[in-house]
Design a protein around this motif. Structure first.
Motif, short mmCIF file in Angstrom:
data_model
loop_
_atom_site.label_atom_id
_atom_site.label_comp_id
_atom_site.label_asym_id
_atom_site.label_seq_id
_atom_site.Cartn_x
_atom_site.Cartn_y
_atom_site.Cartn_z
N ARG A 1 0.73 -1.41 0.33
CA ARG A 1 -0.06 0.04 0.04
C ARG A 1 0.87 1.36 -0.15
O ARG A 1 0.63 2.44 -0.70
CB ARG A 1 -0.84 0.08 1.10
CG ARG A 1 -1.86 1.23 1.34
CD ARG A 1 -2.84 1.05 2.43
NE ARG A 1 -3.57 -0.02 2.48
CZ ARG A 1 -4.46 -0.58 3.26
NH1 ARG A 1 -4.61 0.11 4.60
NH2 ARG A 1 -5.27 -1.70 3.10
N ASN B 1 2.51 1.99 -3.31
CA ASN B 1 2.02 2.34 -4.42
C ASN B 1 1.39 3.73 -4.24
O ASN B 1 1.38 4.48 -5.18
CB ASN B 1 0.49 1.47 -4.65
CG ASN B 1 0.97 0.09 -5.35
OD1 ASN B 1 0.99 0.05 -6.70
ND2 ASN B 1 0.80 -1.03 -4.70
N ALA B 2 1.31 4.14 -3.18
CA ALA B 2 0.99 5.35 -2.77
C ALA B 2 2.33 6.59 -2.97
O ALA B 2 2.14 7.50 -3.54
CB ALA B 2 0.58 5.69 -1.17
N ASP B 3 3.30 5.92 -2.83
CA ASP B 3 4.70 6.67 -2.89
C ASP B 3 4.76 6.69 -4.62
O ASP B 3 5.18 7.76 -5.12
CB ASP B 3 5.72 5.92 -2.42
CG ASP B 3 6.02 6.13 -0.84
OD1 ASP B 3 5.34 6.99 -0.44
OD2 ASP B 3 6.55 5.25 -0.18
N ALA B 4 4.46 5.78 -5.04
CA ALA B 4 4.58 5.55 -6.63
C ALA B 4 3.68 6.54 -7.34
O ALA B 4 3.66 7.48 -8.27
CB ALA B 4 4.32 4.30 -7.48
N ASP B 5 2.45 6.90 -6.65
CA ASP B 5 1.41 7.92 -7.15
C ASP B 5 1.90 9.27 -7.09
O ASP B 5 2.04 10.10 -8.02
CB ASP B 5 0.14 7.55 -6.58
CG ASP B 5 -0.41 6.22 -6.74
OD1 ASP B 5 -0.32 5.79 -7.83
OD2 ASP B 5 -1.54 5.91 -6.07
N ALA B 6 2.41 9.39 -5.90
CA ALA B 6 2.82 10.91 -5.66
C ALA B 6 4.23 11.10 -6.49
O ALA B 6 4.21 12.16 -7.12
CB ALA B 6 3.21 10.99 -4.12
N GLU C 1 4.94 9.56 -9.45
CA GLU C 1 4.68 9.94 -10.82
C GLU C 1 3.83 11.43 -11.10
O GLU C 1 4.03 12.00 -12.14
CB GLU C 1 3.57 8.89 -11.34
CG GLU C 1 4.14 7.56 -11.60
CD GLU C 1 3.41 6.62 -12.11
OE1 GLU C 1 2.19 6.47 -11.71
OE2 GLU C 1 3.92 5.73 -13.19
N GLN C 2 3.33 11.70 -10.04
CA GLN C 2 2.55 13.28 -10.25
C GLN C 2 3.41 14.13 -10.23
O GLN C 2 3.44 15.20 -11.15
CB GLN C 2 1.60 13.30 -9.08
CG GLN C 2 0.84 14.46 -8.98
CD GLN C 2 -0.33 14.87 -7.92
OE1 GLN C 2 -0.41 13.95 -7.15
NE2 GLN C 2 -1.17 15.93 -7.98
N TYR D 1 2.61 -4.40 -9.51
CA TYR D 1 3.67 -3.39 -9.23
C TYR D 1 4.89 -3.66 -10.09
O TYR D 1 5.34 -2.39 -10.62
CB TYR D 1 4.15 -3.34 -7.72
CG TYR D 1 4.74 -2.12 -7.44
CD1 TYR D 1 4.26 -1.02 -7.20
CD2 TYR D 1 6.34 -2.34 -7.14
CE1 TYR D 1 5.05 0.11 -7.02
CE2 TYR D 1 6.98 -1.21 -6.87
CZ TYR D 1 6.48 -0.12 -6.72
OH TYR D 1 7.05 1.11 -6.47
N ARG E 1 3.97 -1.95 -13.38
CA ARG E 1 3.98 -0.67 -13.33
C ARG E 1 5.49 -0.14 -13.34
O ARG E 1 5.62 0.83 -13.87
CB ARG E 1 3.44 -0.24 -11.86
CG ARG E 1 3.12 1.34 -11.63
CD ARG E 1 2.61 1.58 -10.50
NE ARG E 1 2.27 3.05 -10.32
CZ ARG E 1 1.42 3.55 -9.52
NH1 ARG E 1 1.09 2.68 -8.31
NH2 ARG E 1 1.18 4.67 -9.30
#
Length: 241
Positions: free
Chosen positions: A55, A58-63, A65-66, A215, A218
Motif C-alpha cells: 500500500r 503504491n502511494a509513493d509511486a502515485d505521488a 509519478e504526479q 507493481y 508498473r
C-alpha cells in the motif's frame, strides 16, 4: 449417583477443551502444535507487513509519478531524491539519472555513443528494478512454504496422536467413547492447527503475488517511458552538438 454423573461429564468437557487437548497430548504432538501456532503467528505478521508495504509503495509511486509528469525539471527532482530515493520507482529514476550524469560528465553523450548509452541506462534500470522487486518479494517464500507444508505437519501430529490413542485402547482394553475420544480429538486438533496456518498463507501468497506482479508491471512501464524520454533527450543533444 447424579453427582458422579455430573463430575464425570465435567471431566470429559475439561479434557476436550482446547487447553485440555494440548496439555494431555503426547510430547511429539505438543511440539507439532506449538510449531504450527508459531507458524500461524509468523504468517499473519508477514501478511500485515506486506499489505502495509505494498500500500505504501503504491502511494509513493502515485505521488512520484504526479511530480515526475508535472513538467518540472528532472535534474532538480534527481537532486532532491538521489541521496535517499525511499521507494522502488524513485530508485529506478535515480539509477537512470545517475548513469546519464556520469556519461555526460565524461563527454559520452554524443551521437556516436547513443546506442551504448541507451543500453547502459536500460541495463541499470533493469538491475535496479530486479533488486527492488526482490526486496518486496522477501519472505513471500515463507508463505509458500508454510502453506504447502503445514497441513502435512498437522497430519503427522494427527497420525502420531491416533497411534497413541489406539495404544492406550489396547493397554486398557476399553473401547468406550469416553476413552477413545480425548486421544482422537487431540490428534485432530493438530490437523486443525495445520489448516489454521496453511489456509491464510496460501490465500495471502496468491493475493500478494498478484500485487507484486501488478507493481512489477508498473515499474516496467515507468522504465520504458523514462527510457524513451532519455533517448529523445540524447538524440536532441547529439544533434545540437
Amino acid at each position: 449417583m447424579e453427582t458422579e454423573v455430573v463430575e464425570a461429564g465435567s471431566t470429559v468437557v475439561e479434557n476436550l477443551s482446547i487447553w485440555g487437548l494440548f496439555f494431555q497430548a503426547d510430547i511429539v504432538v505438543k511440539i507439532v502444535m506449538i510449531g504450527l501456532l508459531l507458524a500461524s503467528v509468523w504468517v499473519w505478521a508477514i501478511i500485515f507487513e506486506k499489505l502495509f508495504r505494498f500500500r505504501r509503495v503504491n502511494a509513493d509511486a502515485d505521488a512520484f509519478e504526479q511530480e515526475f509528469w508535472s513538467g518540472g525539471s528532472l535534474e532538480d527532482l534527481y537532486d532532491r531524491i538521489a541521496g535517499n530515493p525511499g521507494h522502488p520507482m524513485a530508485a529506478l529514476f535515480a539509477s537512470a539519472m545517475r548513469e546519464w550524469r556520469r556519461s555526460a560528465e565524461r563527454g559520452l553523450v554524443r551521437l556516436a555513443n547513443a546506442g551504448s548509452l541507451k543500453e547502459r541506462i536500460e541495463q541499470v534500470m533493469a538491475v535496479t528494478r530486479d533488486r527492488e522487486l526482490a526486496r518486496l518479494e522477501k519472505q513471500m517464500s515463507v508463505l509458500a512454504t508454510i502453506g504447502s507444508t503445514a497441513p502435512f505437519i498437522g497430519l503427522f501430529g494427527t497420525v502420531w496422536g491416533i497411534m497413541n490413542a489406539f495404544t492406550s485402547i489396547a493397554a486398557s482394553q476399553n473401547t468406550s467413547l469416553a476413552v477413545v475420544a480425548p486421544g482422537i480429538a487431540e490428534a485432530l486438533f493438530a490437523t486443525a492447527l495445520g489448516l489454521l496456518a496453511a489456509i491464510p498463507a496460501v490465500v495471502a501468497y496468491n493475493k500478494l503475488n498478484g500485487d507484486l506482479d501488478s507493481y512489477a508491471g508498473r515499474l516496467e512501464g515507468f522504465s520504458g517511458e523514462f527510457s524513451a524520454i532519455l533517448s529523445r533527450q540524447l538524440d536532441e543533444e547529439s544533434v545540437a552538438a
